[in-house]
Design a protein around this motif. Structure first.
Motif, short mmCIF file in Angstrom:
data_model
loop_
_atom_site.label_atom_id
_atom_site.label_comp_id
_atom_site.label_asym_id
_atom_site.label_seq_id
_atom_site.Cartn_x
_atom_site.Cartn_y
_atom_site.Cartn_z
N LEU A 594 31.44 44.26 -43.25
CA LEU A 594 30.03 44.44 -42.90
C LEU A 594 29.72 45.91 -42.64
O LEU A 594 28.70 46.42 -43.11
N LEU A 595 30.58 46.61 -41.92
CA LEU A 595 30.33 48.01 -41.60
C LEU A 595 30.33 48.88 -42.85
O LEU A 595 29.54 49.82 -42.97
N VAL A 596 31.21 48.56 -43.81
CA VAL A 596 31.22 49.30 -45.08
C VAL A 596 29.90 49.09 -45.82
O VAL A 596 29.29 50.04 -46.32
N LEU A 597 29.45 47.84 -45.88
CA LEU A 597 28.20 47.52 -46.58
C LEU A 597 27.00 48.17 -45.89
O LEU A 597 26.04 48.59 -46.56
N ILE A 598 27.04 48.28 -44.57
CA ILE A 598 25.93 48.93 -43.86
C ILE A 598 25.89 50.43 -44.19
O ILE A 598 24.80 51.00 -44.34
N VAL A 599 27.06 51.06 -44.31
CA VAL A 599 27.08 52.48 -44.70
C VAL A 599 26.48 52.65 -46.09
O VAL A 599 25.69 53.57 -46.34
N ILE A 600 26.83 51.74 -47.00
CA ILE A 600 26.25 51.79 -48.35
C ILE A 600 24.74 51.61 -48.28
O ILE A 600 23.97 52.33 -48.94
N GLN A 601 24.29 50.65 -47.46
CA GLN A 601 22.86 50.42 -47.31
C GLN A 601 22.16 51.63 -46.70
O GLN A 601 21.02 51.95 -47.06
N LEU A 602 22.84 52.32 -45.80
CA LEU A 602 22.27 53.53 -45.21
C LEU A 602 22.04 54.59 -46.28
O LEU A 602 20.98 55.24 -46.32
N LEU A 603 23.01 54.76 -47.18
CA LEU A 603 22.85 55.74 -48.26
C LEU A 603 21.70 55.36 -49.19
O LEU A 603 20.92 56.22 -49.63
N ILE A 604 21.59 54.06 -49.46
CA ILE A 604 20.48 53.60 -50.31
C ILE A 604 19.14 53.83 -49.61
O ILE A 604 18.14 54.20 -50.25
N THR A 605 19.12 53.63 -48.29
CA THR A 605 17.88 53.86 -47.53
C THR A 605 17.48 55.33 -47.58
O THR A 605 16.29 55.66 -47.69
N VAL A 606 18.48 56.21 -47.52
CA VAL A 606 18.19 57.65 -47.67
C VAL A 606 17.58 57.91 -49.05
O VAL A 606 16.60 58.68 -49.18
N ALA A 607 18.14 57.27 -50.07
CA ALA A 607 17.60 57.44 -51.43
C ALA A 607 16.18 56.90 -51.53
O ALA A 607 15.30 57.52 -52.16
N LEU A 608 15.92 55.73 -50.90
CA LEU A 608 14.57 55.17 -50.91
C LEU A 608 13.59 56.12 -50.23
O LEU A 608 12.46 56.33 -50.71
N THR A 609 14.03 56.72 -49.13
CA THR A 609 13.16 57.64 -48.40
C THR A 609 12.85 58.88 -49.25
O THR A 609 11.70 59.34 -49.31
N ALA A 610 13.88 59.38 -49.91
CA ALA A 610 13.67 60.53 -50.79
C ALA A 610 12.74 60.19 -51.95
O ALA A 610 12.03 61.06 -52.48
N GLY A 611 12.74 58.90 -52.34
CA GLY A 611 11.91 58.47 -53.47
C GLY A 611 10.44 58.32 -53.13
O GLY A 611 9.62 58.07 -54.02
N LEU A 612 10.08 58.46 -51.85
CA LEU A 612 8.67 58.34 -51.49
C LEU A 612 7.81 59.42 -52.16
O LEU A 612 6.67 59.17 -52.57
N VAL A 613 8.37 60.63 -52.28
CA VAL A 613 7.60 61.73 -52.89
C VAL A 613 7.31 61.46 -54.36
O VAL A 613 6.14 61.45 -54.78
N PRO A 614 8.34 61.19 -55.20
CA PRO A 614 8.03 60.90 -56.60
C PRO A 614 7.24 59.60 -56.78
O PRO A 614 6.52 59.46 -57.79
N ALA A 615 7.36 58.66 -55.84
CA ALA A 615 6.60 57.41 -55.96
C ALA A 615 5.11 57.70 -56.00
O ALA A 615 4.35 57.00 -56.69
N PHE A 616 4.66 58.74 -55.29
CA PHE A 616 3.24 59.04 -55.23
C PHE A 616 2.84 60.20 -56.14
O PHE A 616 1.66 60.36 -56.46
#
Length: 654
Positions: A594-616
């Motif tokens: 679970l902890l490994v998967l949460i770290v992966i999800q954290l990295l994906i969340t960072v990517a989603l956050t970075a994607g807010l700029v190109p999304a708009f």
């Protein structure tokens, strides 16, 4: 012991197997002083037959309701033993009935009262000061500074040292994992989360530290000091803090005593499962095994203010001091010098409970009336059953001598407002991943009852009514809880009826409900993302590269989050299947995944956050899909913050 280890809600013991109690001893009416040898389980002095019939019925009901294996009971009144009786089996497979003079039960945290009695003997001798810094008596390690105040010796006796709960290796499941008390204490110093002397929060570590101080100052191994200064003088030959370890070691129980130890059982899924003898590294906090007959002697010594017969273990002045609260003024239950105290039917009690993973006990004394009740069991599905039974027995004995209870006062919904809300126990882990266990346990709640009282639910809901001084009493149990108000008039905390822990108003960053809400929101948006991706599968592939990238990223994030949910589900399932053994298996393999998967999800969340700029600015997503992208990203950010609050990001297991 750990009066109770916090485990997931999924671990629920079901009551399906009915075990009828078998009384194996009778009473006669011959008078016999408590201090005399009691080798015959059928012997009790000044037998109270009406009380015995009451106890028989009480035990029968509890055996049926709480799936008990065996039980032993002793009652002292004045200088006489009036009840000594065994019920059920010391060994179910061998069909060996309980003998209350022979069979040794694990008494868990009642051990602490022996530890604090030993400590008070050294106070009496002038070798320890209650107002001294505990570090004055420690050589191998020191308690780190915090809050600008040292932990005092008296803080250990009252469970106010300010430590977080310590779980790691307190119990071990194999003899080869057992190690010296000082090593465990040095390796597991808890974080200091409250100023010392202020907040009651039951501490196994604090009690074990007190036992180590006894060992350091006396120069004698704790287990041997106990034998020399309490057990031997009182003739408690079938009581010891030593445990079933390989023969020859200093903490190994003698063979003669091993043969008398009752088997222990874990009550799970409605049946009794044979369990192993639990090894407690922090021995002064809970390792004692004893018989009901021996415990009668011990109660008699404290009821006699340190003396029973011609044996004295404490001077009367010291014994009376042990019954005083160092921090008076709280109307609810609290701790005296090592013993819990409350007011029952107008009388001050002097008591303690005990629980390991399998064995549960309670000892209640009423010094003013010379009453002492002890009950222990080697298997049940409710850890507090002996406490409830002992309280009922004491109430029965007091009978018409009751001094009454405080009168209820008028109360309105407006009066209730300052007390309402969610509260979190102070007896929990604050550091490391162990903190998440309190999220599984949930928060306590205080709400207005239909009868203009308070419904307080910290596991079992009960209705309380005001008796003044911000205190409330249960009509059902008589227990009192007391609140502390802040400068704004709002309650900041309350002390539970049992008095061993404080419930603090739940801060926003550690509110289990916030975690549950974050998980629920992400789950709904994840399902919505899959539905959206399924609907778009037949649409023409986007020509805009950023639209394609962001669409794939949201789908990957949904898939990753699904893996997190599945891993979390398996963690709960594994915890539930382990039951009491979760403390030996921690951290489980499913938890590490679970902890490994949460770290992966954290990295994906960072990517989603970075994607807010190109999304708009660079994509051609329509308004609905942009809105969904923003909501999904914010939900993931919120969940990651919640995971961080509960120490789920990283691999700090303790």
């Amino acid at each position: 012991m750990v009066s109770k280890f916090i485990i997931p809600k999924a671990i629920a013991f079901l009551i399906a197997f009915i075990l009828c109690p078998l009384a194996v001893s009778a009473l006669n009416s011959q008078s016999q002083p408590v201090g005399d040898a009691l080798n015959d389980p059928a012997t009790a002095a000044g037998a109270d037959r009406e009380l015995l019939f009451f106890i028989d019925g009480l035990v029968a009901a509890n055996f049926e309701q709480h799936n008990m294996a065996g039980a032993a009971i002793s009652v002292v009144q004045g200088d006489a033993l009036t009840v000594l009786k065994g019920y059920g089996y010391a060994d179910i497979a061998q069909q060996q009935p309980v003998n209350p003079s022979r069979h040794m039960f694990r008494i868990g945290s009642i051990t602490k009262t022996f530890t604090f009695t030993l400590l008070m003997q050294l106070v009496e001798e002038g070798r320890i000061s209650l107002d001294a810094d505990v570090n004055d008596y420690l050589s191998a390690f020191k308690i780190p500074p915090a809050f600008g105040k040292p932990v005092l010796v008296r803080d250990l006796l009252t469970h106010r040292p300010g430590f977080e709960e310590a779980y790691r290796n307190l119990f071990v499941d194999k003899p080869e994992k057992f190690h010296a008390l000082e090593d465990w204490l040095a390796d597991n110093i808890p974080a200091r989360v409250f100023p010392p002397g202020g907040t009651t929060s039951y501490s196994n570590y604090g009690a074990a530290l007190a036992g180590y101080i006894v060992q350091e100052v006396s120069g004698t191994l704790y287990e041997d000091r106990l034998e020399e200064r309490i057990l031997g003088p009182l003739g408690m030959s079938l009581t010891t803090a030593k445990q079933i370890l390989p023969s020859g070691g200093p903490q190994a129980m003698p063979e003669m005593q091993r043969d008398n130890v009752a088997s222990v059982y874990a009550s799970e899924a409605g049946y009794l499962d044979p369990a192993e003898f639990e090894l407690i590294v922090g021995a002064p906090a809970g390792s004692i095994s004893s018989t009901a007959a021996d415990m009668a002697r011990y109660m008699s010594a404290h009821l006699g203010y340190g003396t029973v017969g011609d044996v004295q273990i404490l001077q009367a002045e010291t014994a009376r001091k042990m019954q005083e609260r160092p921090y008076p003024g709280r109307p609810s239950a609290d701790y005296a010098h090592g013993f819990r105290t409350e007011n029952l039917l107008g009388y001050d009690t002097f008591e303690h409970g005990g629980a390991t993973g399998t064995s549960f006990s309670s000892m209640i004394m009423v010094p003013e009336l010379g009453i002492g009740v002890f009950i222990t069991t080697n298997g049940a599905d409710l850890a507090t059953a002996p406490q409830i039974m002992a309280r009922q027995m004491v109430t029965k004995i007091i009978g018409g001598k009751s001094k009454g209870s405080p009168e209820f006062i008028a109360f309105s919904p407006a009066d209730a407002e300052p007390f309402l809300g969610s509260y979190m126990t102070t007896r929990r882990g604050y550091s490391g991943l162990i903190k998440i266990l309190s999220a599984f346990a949930g928060a306590g709640t205080v709400s207005l009852s239909p009868n203009n009282g308070l419904i307080i639910n910290a596991g079992t809901p009960d209705e309380y009514f005001p008796i003044g001084n911000n205190a409330f009493r249960s009509r059902r149990s008589g227990e009192v809880v007391s609140f502390t108000l802040g400068e704004d008039g709002q309650a900041t905390q309350y002390t539970v009826g049992y008095g061993h822990t404080t419930m603090h108003r739940t801060p926003s960053d550690t509110n289990p409900q916030a975690l549950y809400s974050a998980l629920t929101l992400v789950m709904l948006l994840t399902v919505l993302q899959f539905a959206s991706s399924w609907r778009q599968r037949s649409e023409q592939r986007p020509s805009n590269v950023w639209t394609l990238r962001l669409s794939r990223l949201t789908l990957v994030s949904a898939a990753s989050m699904t893996a997190v949910f599945l891993a979390l589900f398996f963690v709960i399932v594994e915890m539930s299947s382990l039951g009491r053994n979760v403390i030996f298996a921690w951290p489980m393999s499913s938890l590490s995944l679970l902890l490994v998967l949460i770290v992966i999800q954290l990295l994906i969340t960072v990517a989603l956050t970075a994607g807010l700029v190109p999304a708009f600015t660079k994509s051609d997503l329509n308004a609905w899909r942009k809105t969904h992208y923003v909501l999904l990203t914010l939900a993931f950010i919120n969940l990651m913050l919640q995971f961080n609050n509960w120490n789920l990001i990283g691999f700090d297991y303790w």
